[in-house]
Design a protein around this motif. Structure first.
Motif, PDB file in Angstrom:
ATOM      1  N   SER A  33       4.666  10.618  39.178  1.00  0.00           N
ATOM      2  CA  SER A  33       5.856  11.445  39.354  1.00  0.00           C
ATOM      3  C   SER A  33       6.412  11.308  40.764  1.00  0.00           C
ATOM      4  O   SER A  33       5.689  10.989  41.711  1.00  0.00           O
ATOM      5  CB  SER A  33       5.527  12.911  39.075  1.00  0.00           C
ATOM      6  OG  SER A  33       4.691  13.438  40.095  1.00  0.00           O
ATOM      7  N   LEU A  34       7.695  11.570  40.907  1.00  0.00           N
ATOM      8  CA  LEU A  34       8.350  11.484  42.205  1.00  0.00           C
ATOM      9  C   LEU A  34       7.732  12.469  43.196  1.00  0.00           C
ATOM     10  O   LEU A  34       7.497  12.129  44.363  1.00  0.00           O
ATOM     11  CB  LEU A  34       9.848  11.764  42.045  1.00  0.00           C
ATOM     12  CG  LEU A  34      10.688  11.757  43.327  1.00  0.00           C
ATOM     13  CD1 LEU A  34      10.616  10.400  44.019  1.00  0.00           C
ATOM     14  CD2 LEU A  34      12.144  12.116  42.999  1.00  0.00           C
ATOM     15  N   PHE A  37       4.243  11.228  44.331  1.00  0.00           N
ATOM     16  CA  PHE A  37       4.393  10.064  45.198  1.00  0.00           C
ATOM     17  C   PHE A  37       4.899  10.472  46.581  1.00  0.00           C
ATOM     18  O   PHE A  37       4.378  10.025  47.601  1.00  0.00           O
ATOM     19  CB  PHE A  37       5.363   9.067  44.562  1.00  0.00           C
ATOM     20  CG  PHE A  37       5.679   7.877  45.430  1.00  0.00           C
ATOM     21  CD1 PHE A  37       4.743   6.869  45.624  1.00  0.00           C
ATOM     22  CD2 PHE A  37       6.914   7.770  46.066  1.00  0.00           C
ATOM     23  CE1 PHE A  37       5.030   5.773  46.433  1.00  0.00           C
ATOM     24  CE2 PHE A  37       7.206   6.679  46.876  1.00  0.00           C
ATOM     25  CZ  PHE A  37       6.261   5.680  47.058  1.00  0.00           C
ATOM     26  N   ARG A  38       5.887  11.338  46.614  1.00  0.00           N
ATOM     27  CA  ARG A  38       6.467  11.759  47.895  1.00  0.00           C
ATOM     28  C   ARG A  38       5.458  12.567  48.714  1.00  0.00           C
ATOM     29  O   ARG A  38       5.316  12.359  49.921  1.00  0.00           O
ATOM     30  CB  ARG A  38       7.725  12.582  47.644  1.00  0.00           C
ATOM     31  CG  ARG A  38       8.427  13.030  48.929  1.00  0.00           C
ATOM     32  CD  ARG A  38       9.543  13.988  48.610  1.00  0.00           C
ATOM     33  NE  ARG A  38      10.680  13.327  48.001  1.00  0.00           N
ATOM     34  CZ  ARG A  38      11.319  13.777  46.917  1.00  0.00           C
ATOM     35  NH1 ARG A  38      10.901  14.872  46.314  1.00  0.00           N
ATOM     36  NH2 ARG A  38      12.360  13.129  46.438  1.00  0.00           N
ATOM     37  N   LEU A  50      -0.289   3.187  42.196  1.00  0.00           N
ATOM     38  CA  LEU A  50       0.236   4.026  41.131  1.00  0.00           C
ATOM     39  C   LEU A  50      -0.682   3.859  39.920  1.00  0.00           C
ATOM     40  O   LEU A  50      -1.379   2.843  39.809  1.00  0.00           O
ATOM     41  CB  LEU A  50       1.660   3.618  40.784  1.00  0.00           C
ATOM     42  CG  LEU A  50       2.804   4.094  41.696  1.00  0.00           C
ATOM     43  CD1 LEU A  50       2.897   5.608  41.670  1.00  0.00           C
ATOM     44  CD2 LEU A  50       2.660   3.588  43.116  1.00  0.00           C
ATOM     45  N   GLU A 145      12.823   4.680  40.423  1.00  0.00           N
ATOM     46  CA  GLU A 145      13.221   5.992  40.931  1.00  0.00           C
ATOM     47  C   GLU A 145      12.466   6.343  42.208  1.00  0.00           C
ATOM     48  O   GLU A 145      13.016   6.977  43.113  1.00  0.00           O
ATOM     49  CB  GLU A 145      12.962   7.060  39.868  1.00  0.00           C
ATOM     50  CG  GLU A 145      13.368   8.467  40.302  1.00  0.00           C
ATOM     51  CD  GLU A 145      12.986   9.525  39.296  1.00  0.00           C
ATOM     52  OE1 GLU A 145      13.835  10.371  38.980  1.00  0.00           O
ATOM     53  OE2 GLU A 145      11.821   9.498  38.836  1.00  0.00           O
ATOM     54  N   LEU A 146      11.209   5.924  42.304  1.00  0.00           N
ATOM     55  CA  LEU A 146      10.423   6.222  43.503  1.00  0.00           C
ATOM     56  C   LEU A 146      11.079   5.635  44.748  1.00  0.00           C
ATOM     57  O   LEU A 146      10.999   6.208  45.833  1.00  0.00           O
ATOM     58  CB  LEU A 146       9.005   5.663  43.361  1.00  0.00           C
ATOM     59  CG  LEU A 146       8.146   6.196  42.210  1.00  0.00           C
ATOM     60  CD1 LEU A 146       6.752   5.590  42.276  1.00  0.00           C
ATOM     61  CD2 LEU A 146       8.074   7.714  42.233  1.00  0.00           C
ATOM     62  N   ALA A 150      12.634   8.853  46.739  1.00  0.00           N
ATOM     63  CA  ALA A 150      11.538   9.419  47.540  1.00  0.00           C
ATOM     64  C   ALA A 150      11.973   9.709  48.969  1.00  0.00           C
ATOM     65  O   ALA A 150      11.542  10.690  49.573  1.00  0.00           O
ATOM     66  CB  ALA A 150      10.337   8.480  47.543  1.00  0.00           C
TER      67      ALA A 150
END
Length: 284
Positions: A33-34, A37-38, A50, A145-146, A150
């Motif tokens: 998920s974003l 990850f962030r 990941l 998206e990451l 992010a």
């Protein structure tokens, strides 16, 4: 100062080794998920894998390659598909059997033809910027998206890497965070914290009587004494090399992704047989 890696995470890895001195495994994020990850990787600037197959939906994995029906994990380029972009000029790294290295630019068709020939020279389509490729080909490599969400959404550059195993990228560091995604075949990655990588780099320069700038790297690290010394220090360190116990390592396969923070030194080897392909995004 580099963020430390929680010891409990060092065991959650897809790579395992019993070699001595020990090699620490790159930890794996609990999900892709974003937010995760962030908060755990991008923000604190810590290397993370990941979860497996997080990027398996990237179209290029299916359209650019096909797996051998006789040998599992052995990939070939889908040359019939890629020939549509044959006139596109791409950067190539050629290493001859005697170790001589050259960087040239040729049409993609030249590379595709070379991949179908038996040659003792290594031909690697390395760091080909997506910004130089036709937009129709870029549809196969959408920005994750990451990468776009992010941070600031600023994608510094994106590159593709294609070549027959084995492939090799010597020890270096990037000026921006890097999301590295494997498309075909397998690669092993070794990473070192920024300060430790600096020590290794200067050790290598001292050992060969060099005085290169760590921030400005060129063809010199791909041939001759510097290439040999870099590979030895990273992949075959002596028992007296204190950094040997501080290295991180992982192995990535198709659909896998690795986050490499800004400034972390790393070297990458394509292993096994067949075609190996990767893409990476440098972003902020």
């Amino acid at each position: 100062k580099s963020a430390s890696l929680p010891s409990r995470l060092l065991h959650r890895s897809r790579f395992y080794t019993t070699s001595t001195p020990s090699i620490h495994a790159v930890p794996i994020l609990p999900d892709a998920s974003l937010t995760t990850f962030r908060d755990q990787a991008f923000g604190p600037a810590v290397p993370f894998l990941l979860p497996r197959d997080s990027f398996s939906s990237i179209p290029a994995i299916r359209t650019w390659f096909h797996e051998s029906s006789e040998r599992a994990g052995h990939y070939h380029l889908n040359t019939a598909y890629l020939r549509k972009w044959g006139p596109t000029v791409v950067p190539l790294e050629i290493t001859n059997e005697d170790g001589r290295f050259a960087q040239i630019h040729q049409p993609l068709q030249f590379f595709l033809d070379a991949c179908e020939l038996e040659t003792k020279a290594s031909i690697y389509l390395a760091q080909a910027s997506l910004s130089d490729l036709p937009s129709s080909l870029l549809e196969d490599l959408p920005t994750p998206e990451l990468v776009s969400k992010a941070g600031k959404g600023d994608v510094y550059d994106t590159s593709i890497w294609l070549g027959q195993a084995p492939t090799y990228t010597p020890l270096h560091r990037d000026p921006n965070p890097n999301l590295f995604v494997q498309l075909a075949g397998k690669k092993q990655v070794r990473l070192f914290k920024p300060d430790l990588g600096n020590v290794i780099f200067h050790h290598v320069q001292t050992s060969i009587g060099g005085a290169a700038n760590a921030s400005m790297r060129g063809a010199e690290m791909m041939e001759g004494a510097e290439r040999t010394a870099l590979e030895q220090a990273v992949w075959r360190p002596s028992s007296s090399a204190f950094w040997a116990s501080e290295r991180l390592q992982c192995e990535v396969g198709p659909g896998d992704g690795l986050f490499i923070p800004k400034g972390w030194w790393h070297s990458i080897k394509g292993v096994g047989q067949g075609m190996i392909g990767s893409v990476n995004w440098w972003f902020r």
